[in-house]
Scaffold this motif. Sequence first.
Motif, mmCIF file in Angstrom:
data_model
loop_
_atom_site.group_PDB
_atom_site.id
_atom_site.type_symbol
_atom_site.label_atom_id
_atom_site.label_comp_id
_atom_site.label_asym_id
_atom_site.label_seq_id
_atom_site.Cartn_x
_atom_site.Cartn_y
_atom_site.Cartn_z
ATOM 1 N N PRO A 461 0.849 -1.189 0.000
ATOM 2 C CA PRO A 461 0.000 0.000 0.000
ATOM 3 C C PRO A 461 0.887 1.242 0.000
ATOM 4 C CG PRO A 461 0.155 -0.918 2.211
ATOM 5 C CD PRO A 461 1.022 -1.759 1.341
ATOM 6 N N ASN A 462 0.275 2.416 -0.158
ATOM 7 C CA ASN A 462 1.062 3.650 0.004
ATOM 8 C C ASN A 462 0.605 4.434 1.232
ATOM 9 O OD1 ASN A 462 -1.346 4.697 -1.030
ATOM 10 N ND2 ASN A 462 -0.501 4.923 -3.104
ATOM 11 N N PHE A 463 -0.336 3.852 1.985
ATOM 12 C CA PHE A 463 -0.783 4.448 3.249
ATOM 13 C C PHE A 463 -1.037 3.317 4.241
ATOM 14 C CE2 PHE A 463 -4.551 6.672 5.523
ATOM 15 C CZ PHE A 463 -3.715 7.140 6.523
ATOM 16 N N LEU A 464 -0.233 3.276 5.297
ATOM 17 C CA LEU A 464 -0.371 2.236 6.317
ATOM 18 C C LEU A 464 -1.087 2.779 7.547
ATOM 19 C CD1 LEU A 464 3.153 0.536 6.252
ATOM 20 C CD2 LEU A 464 0.991 -0.429 5.443
ATOM 21 N N VAL A 465 -2.138 2.088 7.961
ATOM 22 C CA VAL A 465 -2.872 2.419 9.180
ATOM 23 C C VAL A 465 -2.696 1.219 10.119
ATOM 24 C CG1 VAL A 465 -5.117 3.023 10.151
ATOM 25 C CG2 VAL A 465 -4.505 3.810 7.851
ATOM 26 N N LEU A 466 -1.937 1.402 11.196
ATOM 27 C CA LEU A 466 -1.506 0.271 12.040
ATOM 28 C C LEU A 466 -1.949 0.464 13.485
ATOM 29 C CD1 LEU A 466 2.208 0.144 10.762
ATOM 30 C CD2 LEU A 466 0.246 -1.082 9.822
ATOM 31 N N MET A 492 2.027 7.070 6.979
ATOM 32 C CA MET A 492 1.685 6.136 8.046
ATOM 33 C C MET A 492 0.872 6.862 9.120
ATOM 34 S SD MET A 492 5.239 4.017 8.594
ATOM 35 C CE MET A 492 4.743 3.321 10.165
ATOM 36 N N LEU A 493 -0.095 6.128 9.684
ATOM 37 C CA LEU A 493 -0.850 6.583 10.853
ATOM 38 C C LEU A 493 -0.909 5.379 11.776
ATOM 39 C CD1 LEU A 493 -2.731 8.804 12.146
ATOM 40 C CD2 LEU A 493 -4.638 7.630 11.023
ATOM 41 N N PHE A 494 -0.330 5.488 12.983
ATOM 42 C CA PHE A 494 -0.241 4.276 13.790
ATOM 43 C C PHE A 494 -0.335 4.546 15.288
ATOM 44 C CE2 PHE A 494 4.088 5.731 13.072
ATOM 45 C CZ PHE A 494 4.762 5.503 14.274
ATOM 46 N N VAL A 495 -0.740 3.487 15.993
ATOM 47 C CA VAL A 495 -0.788 3.473 17.457
ATOM 48 C C VAL A 495 0.143 2.350 17.916
ATOM 49 C CG1 VAL A 495 -2.238 3.011 19.483
ATOM 50 C CG2 VAL A 495 -3.179 4.281 17.534
ATOM 51 N N SER A 496 1.005 2.655 18.877
ATOM 52 C CA SER A 496 1.882 1.615 19.430
ATOM 53 C C SER A 496 2.261 1.988 20.849
ATOM 54 C CB SER A 496 3.148 1.465 18.582
ATOM 55 O OG SER A 496 4.039 0.541 19.193
#
Length: 540
Positions: A461-466, A492-496
């Motif tokens: 993909p060219n946009f990762l939502v994690l 990227m848009l992510f929660v960790s």
Amino acid sequence: MIRLDNISKQNGHQILFIEASAVLLRGEKIGLVGPNGAGKTTLFRLITGGEQPDEGQVSIDRGISIGYFNQDVGEMSGRSAVAEVMNGAGPVSEVAAELRELEQAMADPDRADEMDQIIERYGEVQHRFEELDGYALEGRAREVLAGLSFSQEMMDGDVGKLSGGWKMRVALARILLMRPDVMLLDEPSNHLDIESLIWLEQFLKGYDGALLMTSHDREFMNRIVTKIIEIDGGTLTSYSGDYEFYAQQRALADKQQQAQFERQQAMLAKEISFIERFKARASHAAQVQSRVKKLEKIEKVEPPRRRQVIAFDFPPAPRCGEDVVTLAGIHKQYGSRCIYDGLDFQVRRRERWCVMGVNGAGKSTLLKLVAGSTEPDQGTVTIGASVKMGYFAQHAMDLIDGELTVFESLEEWFPQAGQGSLRALAGCFGFSGDDVEKKCRVLSGGEKARLVMAKMLYDPPNFLVLDEPTNHLDMATKEMLITALAQFEGAMLFVSHDRHFLAELSNRVLELTPEGVHAYGGGYTEYVSRTGHEAPGLLN
């Protein structure tokens, strides 16, 4: 306090320990490391008596109390979370349970004729509760649960209604409240948010007993342990220092051993060449025999054991427009709880946003809104031109067909791909050898997470939502993922909750707080530097 002397242990055909020795002294804080399946959990069970060594012995000083936390928390229901935590503290929990029953009886109008006996018994039980320091214990239990992010409502509610992750926190709190002489903690950092992790770090730093723990969170381990015990190839090797120091020493030792191995191989090749060349000549017979005897006596140097970590090369993602996703005037409510009230937010190409916020702040909700798996009550979510999204969510693991093997799943998802390519992909995500033939229904949570991630990243993909992509991943897989994502050219848009992951990959921070939403340019490291805290739920 605890000594393992020349222990050997075999499970089926797998040899875990061969005459391995180690010692845990009073007050030591030790990290236990080794590849998956090396025997870390077995070592805990040998210490607790859950298993016995085939040879050698485990010696524990008389009178030592041991608290063991593992991922198998058992059945919990019928009590409040506070009562469940106090239950690990012995008789006081039974007295507390009777006190609560008597309090309910005193409030029951149907039992008015028994009131004198109930009140008399209540006085006796209350006196016993005070003798056992019960009120202080309940206060401490609530303090520990609050540290692990429990609300008052959750503390007093039925523990049986909590999710598996929250039950794990209850089980962990039980051990922490117990404050035994020795704590054995198997992956205590799983299922914790950053606020809880940092609170646990402080608690364990202040704990004066001995600690032996495993964790896939390198930052967490670095801040607590002062010694590492490594399980590798059936042996136990101790290193003084934190995880970073161990990793450096291990790399240095491997490098030295490799150089020693290569030098010996060159020498052996030279000697063997001489023997082969002159063995038929009588004039050189004595020299040949001398060299043959020399070779027989040489102690062979083994090459360093390689941990097989395959790098994952990101195929180039298709280019998208500058505006990746735009949220305008978003309102979102669950029941009476307002999550967003007029949120405006935009992700642009090459931006890597990490989303910070306490439990319930709306982190996963934001990702669901962006991914289209939930709708806003008001407002719009606009995905930009040519955006191809890859969404990793915990529930995605439930959608895997349990009757297919790992390899069959990959073949079904990517019918055009060659077998070699799919085997390489499986290997990158920890499925090597016979592992690819495992049925998906027998996979652990971590294995399912890795399979879903393999699917998402193979067709780029060219946009990762994690959403919490590092849960259950071991350190080697996590490092591979960080290396791969660092090369990723999309947004990227992510929660960790993994601070190493946040620091390595983010270049923007979105902070969700009760006072409002705050955006920070620069990554997680800059965010910590500017705000003075590592997470929104922590005071400066």
